[in-house]
Design an enzyme around this catalytic site. Structure first.
Site, mmCIF file in Angstrom:
data_model
loop_
_atom_site.group_PDB
_atom_site.id
_atom_site.type_symbol
_atom_site.label_atom_id
_atom_site.label_comp_id
_atom_site.label_asym_id
_atom_site.label_seq_id
_atom_site.Cartn_x
_atom_site.Cartn_y
_atom_site.Cartn_z
ATOM 1 N N SER A 1 -8.488 -1.605 -3.191
ATOM 2 C CA SER A 1 -9.374 -0.409 -2.866
ATOM 3 C C SER A 1 -10.311 -0.409 -3.916
ATOM 4 O O SER A 1 -11.568 0.215 -3.812
ATOM 5 C CB SER A 1 -8.356 0.647 -2.936
ATOM 6 O OG SER A 1 -7.568 0.525 -1.855
ATOM 7 N N TYR B 1 -3.904 0.083 7.104
ATOM 8 C CA TYR B 1 -4.630 -0.713 7.791
ATOM 9 C C TYR B 1 -4.918 -0.604 9.185
ATOM 10 O O TYR B 1 -3.923 0.108 10.010
ATOM 11 C CB TYR B 1 -4.062 -2.219 7.603
ATOM 12 C CG TYR B 1 -4.126 -2.548 6.305
ATOM 13 C CD1 TYR B 1 -5.296 -3.236 5.743
ATOM 14 C CD2 TYR B 1 -2.869 -2.889 5.631
ATOM 15 C CE1 TYR B 1 -5.221 -3.635 4.466
ATOM 16 C CE2 TYR B 1 -2.716 -3.389 4.260
ATOM 17 C CZ TYR B 1 -4.213 -3.702 3.657
ATOM 18 O OH TYR B 1 -4.371 -4.300 2.402
ATOM 19 N N ASP C 1 -3.920 -1.000 -7.211
ATOM 20 C CA ASP C 1 -4.886 -1.618 -5.814
ATOM 21 C C ASP C 1 -6.126 -1.994 -6.230
ATOM 22 O O ASP C 1 -7.055 -1.137 -5.800
ATOM 23 C CB ASP C 1 -4.714 -0.351 -4.726
ATOM 24 C CG ASP C 1 -5.093 -1.157 -3.248
ATOM 25 O OD1 ASP C 1 -5.538 -2.230 -3.463
ATOM 26 O OD2 ASP C 1 -4.940 -0.319 -2.454
ATOM 27 N N ARG D 1 0.864 -1.215 0.168
ATOM 28 C CA ARG D 1 0.134 -0.006 0.042
ATOM 29 C C ARG D 1 0.824 1.158 0.093
ATOM 30 O O ARG D 1 1.170 1.883 1.227
ATOM 31 C CB ARG D 1 -0.920 -0.050 1.162
ATOM 32 C CG ARG D 1 -1.873 -1.327 1.245
ATOM 33 C CD ARG D 1 -3.038 -1.062 2.193
ATOM 34 N NE ARG D 1 -4.290 -0.586 1.434
ATOM 35 C CZ ARG D 1 -5.355 -0.191 1.851
ATOM 36 N NH1 ARG D 1 -5.563 -0.215 2.940
ATOM 37 N NH2 ARG D 1 -6.389 0.210 1.026
ATOM 38 N N GLN E 1 -1.155 2.732 -6.071
ATOM 39 C CA GLN E 1 -2.534 3.117 -5.847
ATOM 40 C C GLN E 1 -3.229 2.804 -6.899
ATOM 41 O O GLN E 1 -4.493 2.145 -6.875
ATOM 42 C CB GLN E 1 -2.697 4.618 -5.601
ATOM 43 C CG GLN E 1 -2.462 5.105 -3.877
ATOM 44 C CD GLN E 1 -2.893 6.584 -3.853
ATOM 45 O OE1 GLN E 1 -2.833 7.211 -4.421
ATOM 46 N NE2 GLN E 1 -2.950 6.847 -2.441
#
Length: 373
Positions: free
Chosen positions: A131, A227, A128, A120, A125
């Site tokens: 997500s 997290y 991901d 992460r 991003q």
């Protein structure tokens, strides 16, 4: 370099790993695509769509001749037995949870990316998948919950009287939780949110929700990489007391608490469910890993004293067109990241590749997975 797309075989899975727009984009860089016939039909992508984008629609057995094979979920035993040495398999496989699958891939001497292990970082991003899919789950969970409760979501003033707004409680203000908050607010609900990480308070309040805080002098629940982490017994006791009060007043409770590679933490015990009014609902977005509610039954709808507990473990699949589109863009970004002047390359010095590549030519590289075996 040949990239193959396998059709999903998991029950109620409507997504496809790669959509035609990604085929078109990566074909320009020299990649050839081979798609198992009818792979995209459940997500409303036809065989003609893939062919028009430049892919070849083939029988399943021809997919295993490809250098890279992509799938949303883990492969079946039959598929594993067809993999050839040196193939790179890319999917959402949970390495510790699905250890028998990992052993099968080891025996076939393949390499594999687990999208669950993507680091992460800011650079990662756009790759991901967790997500992108969580965003969809948070949105759709509110719509499903609103449909379950049989009430208006917004405040309404009518000739027949005033209707109070529905109360929504979101537990966990990560990607899914923040999208759930925003969606519930757009529908006019009164929204509260809880998270063990105090730093998300500003994000919650910026969306118009009230942040429910547990008084604590420590950094309980603050994990690395965005997290949450496990909390102390004292914190949990305070959390349970406050949550019981808030849950009991809510029409819709949406739980999103997941800790990577572990069973989902149990946040809502049976006695807490029994404080809720008949007609209320709990949308448990952690159902895939066991659920945040004691009464959650993965992929089942439980009615406990008139309170519904929805354990749909794959909500993104209910929006297959867009969830496939986003999943595919994430895969496209990963392949782009591995692409060099010399073509596709696995640079193990790269943090992102090193993190995802849990298996290389049959050798397990991910230490927790190795220990689990």
């Amino acid at each position: 370099m040949k990239i193959g797309i396998l059709k999903e075989s998991k029950t109620n899975e409507m997504r496809v790993a790669i959509v035609p727009s990604t085929v078109s984009a990566l074909s320009k860089k020299g990649y050839e695509f081979f798609v198992e016939s009818d792979s995209g039909l459940d997500a409303n992508y036809s065989n003609d769509d893939y062919q028009n984008a430049g892919a070849k629609v083939v029988d399943k057995n021809q997919i295993f001749d490809c250098n890279i094979i992509c799938k949303v979920n883990s492969p079946s035993n039959e598929e594993i037995s067809s993999f050839k040495n040196g193939t790179l398999f890319i999917s959402l496989l949970q390495t510790i949870k699905e250890i028998e699958c990992v052993k099968g891939l080891v025996n076939q001497k393949v390499s594999a990316f687990s999208l669950n292990l993507l680091p992460r970082t800011t650079l990662a991003q756009k790759m991901d998948v967790l997500s992108s899919q969580a965003n969809i789950a948070g949105y759709k969970a509110v719509l499903i919950g609103a449909n379950h409760i049989g009430k208006y979501m917004p405040l309404l003033m009518t000739a027949a009287g005033t209707i109070s707004p529905a109360r929504t409680l979101v537990i966990g203000a990560g990607v899914a939780g923040l999208q759930a908050i925003a969606t519930a607010k757009r529908l006019g609900s009164q929204v509260e949110a809880f998270d063990v990480r105090p730093e998300v308070k500003e994000q919650v309040e910026s969306l118009g929700a009230k942040f429910v805080e547990v008084d604590s002098d420590s950094d309980d629940g603050v994990g690395s990489g965005g997290y949450a982490s496990e909390t102390s017994d004292d914190y949990k006791a305070k959390q349970q007391e406050l949550m019981k009060e808030r849950v009991g007043k809510s029409d819709i409770v949406i739980t999103t608490a997941l800790i990577p590679n572990k069973p989902a933490p149990m946040l809502i015990p049976k006695d807490m469910v029994e404080t809720m009014s008949p007609g209320s609902v709990i949308m448990d977005l952690a159902a895939e890993n066991g659920g945040n509610c004691e009464l959650t039954a993965p992929n089942n709808l439980v009615n406990h004293g008139g309170v519904l507990i929805d354990g749909n473990a794959n909500i993104p699949s209910t929006m297959a067109f867009h969830s496939s589109q986003l999943f595919s863009k994430n895969i496209e970004a990963i392949i782009d990241h591995c692409h060099s002047e010399d073509g596709f390359k696995l640079d193990k010095e790269d943090e992102i590749i090193d993190g995802m590549l849990f298996l290389e030519n049959g050798v397990v590289r991910h230490q927790p997975t190795k220990e689990a075996m």
